[in-house]
Scaffold this active site. Sequence first.
Site, PDB file in Angstrom:
ATOM      1  N   TYR A   1      -7.690   6.491   8.628  1.00  0.00           N
ATOM      2  CA  TYR A   1      -7.816   6.634  10.080  1.00  0.00           C
ATOM      3  C   TYR A   1      -9.117   7.320  10.489  1.00  0.00           C
ATOM      4  CZ  TYR A   1      -3.202   4.991  11.360  1.00  0.00           C
ATOM      5  OH  TYR A   1      -2.106   4.208  11.584  1.00  0.00           O
TER       6      TYR A   1
ATOM      7  N   LYS B   1       0.356   8.287  -3.376  1.00  0.00           N
ATOM      8  CA  LYS B   1       0.177   7.168  -4.299  1.00  0.00           C
ATOM      9  C   LYS B   1      -0.852   7.616  -5.360  1.00  0.00           C
ATOM     10  CE  LYS B   1       0.879   2.689  -5.260  1.00  0.00           C
ATOM     11  NZ  LYS B   1       2.157   2.036  -5.519  1.00  0.00           N
TER      12      LYS B   1
ATOM     13  N   ASP C   1       5.840   3.867  -2.270  1.00  0.00           N
ATOM     14  CA  ASP C   1       6.684   2.659  -2.304  1.00  0.00           C
ATOM     15  C   ASP C   1       8.121   3.015  -2.704  1.00  0.00           C
ATOM     16  OD1 ASP C   1       5.172   3.324  -4.549  1.00  0.00           O
ATOM     17  OD2 ASP C   1       5.158   1.314  -5.384  1.00  0.00           O
TER      18      ASP C   1
ATOM     19  N   ASP D   1       2.270   6.808   9.022  1.00  0.00           N
ATOM     20  CA  ASP D   1       2.332   5.851  10.125  1.00  0.00           C
ATOM     21  C   ASP D   1       3.397   4.797   9.828  1.00  0.00           C
ATOM     22  OD1 ASP D   1       1.570   4.422  12.407  1.00  0.00           O
ATOM     23  OD2 ASP D   1       0.170   3.194  11.263  1.00  0.00           O
TER      24      ASP D   1
END
Length: 333
Positions: free
Chosen positions: A124, A171, A204, A228
Site C-alpha cells: 500500500y 508469509k 493462507d 485488507d
Amino acid sequence: MAHKVCLIRGDGTGPELVAAVEHVIKAAKVDIEWIEVEAGLKCVEAGKPIVPDATIQKIKEVGVGLKAPMTTPIGKGSVSPNVTLRKRLDLYACVRPVRTLPGVPTPFDGLDIVIFRENTEDLYAQIEYMATERVAHSVKMISDFGCQRIIRAAFEYARKNGRKKVVGVHKANIMKIADGLFLRIFKEIAAEYPEIESWDNIIDNQCMQLVTKWKLYDVLVTLNLYGDIMSDLAAGMMGGLGVAPGANFGDKCALFEAVHGSAPKYTGMNKVNPTALLLSATLMLEHLGEKKARDDIEGALIATLKKGVKTYDLGGSATTSGFGEAIASELKA
Ligand code: NAD
C-alpha cells in the site's frame, strides 16, 4: 460538555447512512458537536484536492472523526481519499472487530475476533514503476518501526480488554526478509506479554482456519494487504459488508468508518444497511468514554434485528432511514 467529532458525510450512499446514524446517536442522548469536514469525490468535482488540507488540519485539531464511505475516482493518477487520510493522519492501526450479531444469521456461531491491520506500509506504500516496458515492479515496504507499533497495539489491546490470545499472521516462509522482519518483531514483543498466549500462522493457513476453527481465534495482527483481504473475509463471516465496523487509530487521532465502500449503485435509494457505520460509531463512543451510550445503542440494534426489522442485505425490507428510526424507537422505549 459536548464531545467534538469531525464528520465526513462521504459519497454515494454515505450521506444516507450518516443521517440514520446521527438520528440514532441523538436518540441515545449523547452530546456530540459534529464538525463537518469535506473529502472525497465531491471535492474533486468541485476542483479541490480529494482531501483538502483544511480537513486534515481540523481532524488533527479535534482528534476524533466519523467517516462515511467515499468513492475513489477511477482513472490514472487518482488517489484514494481513504488511503490519503490514513497516510496523512498516520492512522497506523486499522482495527476491525468481527463477531456474530444476534438476529444476523451466519454459520459462524460464536465468532468474536479483532483484526489489527497495519495501515501505512506494505504494498500500500504505492511504490510502483515499470522496470522495463513489459515488467512492472510494486515494492513491498516493511519497516521495524511499522511492525513494532502495530504489533504492540494488538498486544496492548488484548491486555486492556481481557483478550487471551494474539496470533501474528504473515508469509515469512516465502518473503523471508520483509515478512521475516514482521515475524521476528512479533516474537520479540510477544515475549513481553507472557500472560497472553501467542503464536504465528501463515496467511493462507490462517484464512482456512478462520472458516474452520474460528472459535480458536481472539486477536489477529497482520500486515496491510493480508489484513485488507482477511478483514473482508471476516466481514462476510459476520453477515456481510452491511454489518462490519472498523476504526483507524494513530497516536494523535482516531477515525471511525465502516469496512464497506460507497455502494454507488444504491445512491439515493434509501436501501443500504446503516449497521456497519452505526457499529463504527459505537466504537467511537467507546473511545470517547461513552460506554453506556455504546451499550444502549448496541442493545437497541440487536433488539431491532431480533424483531426481524432488517435491510435488504439481511433478507428484510426496511429502508436505511426506517431501520435507523426503529433503533431510535427502541432507545426511547
Ligand atoms: P462497496 O463496499 O461500496 O459495495 C460492494 C457491494 O457491497 C455493494 O454493491 C452492495 O451490494 C454491498 N454493500 C456495501 N455496503 C453495503 C451496505 N451498507 N448495506 C448493504 N449492502 C452493502 O464496494 P465497491 O462497489 O467495490 O466500491 C465502491 C466505491 O467505494 C469505490 O469507489 C471504492 O473505491 C470505494 N470504497 C471506499 C471504502 C471506504 O470509504 N473505506 C472502502 C471500500 C471501497
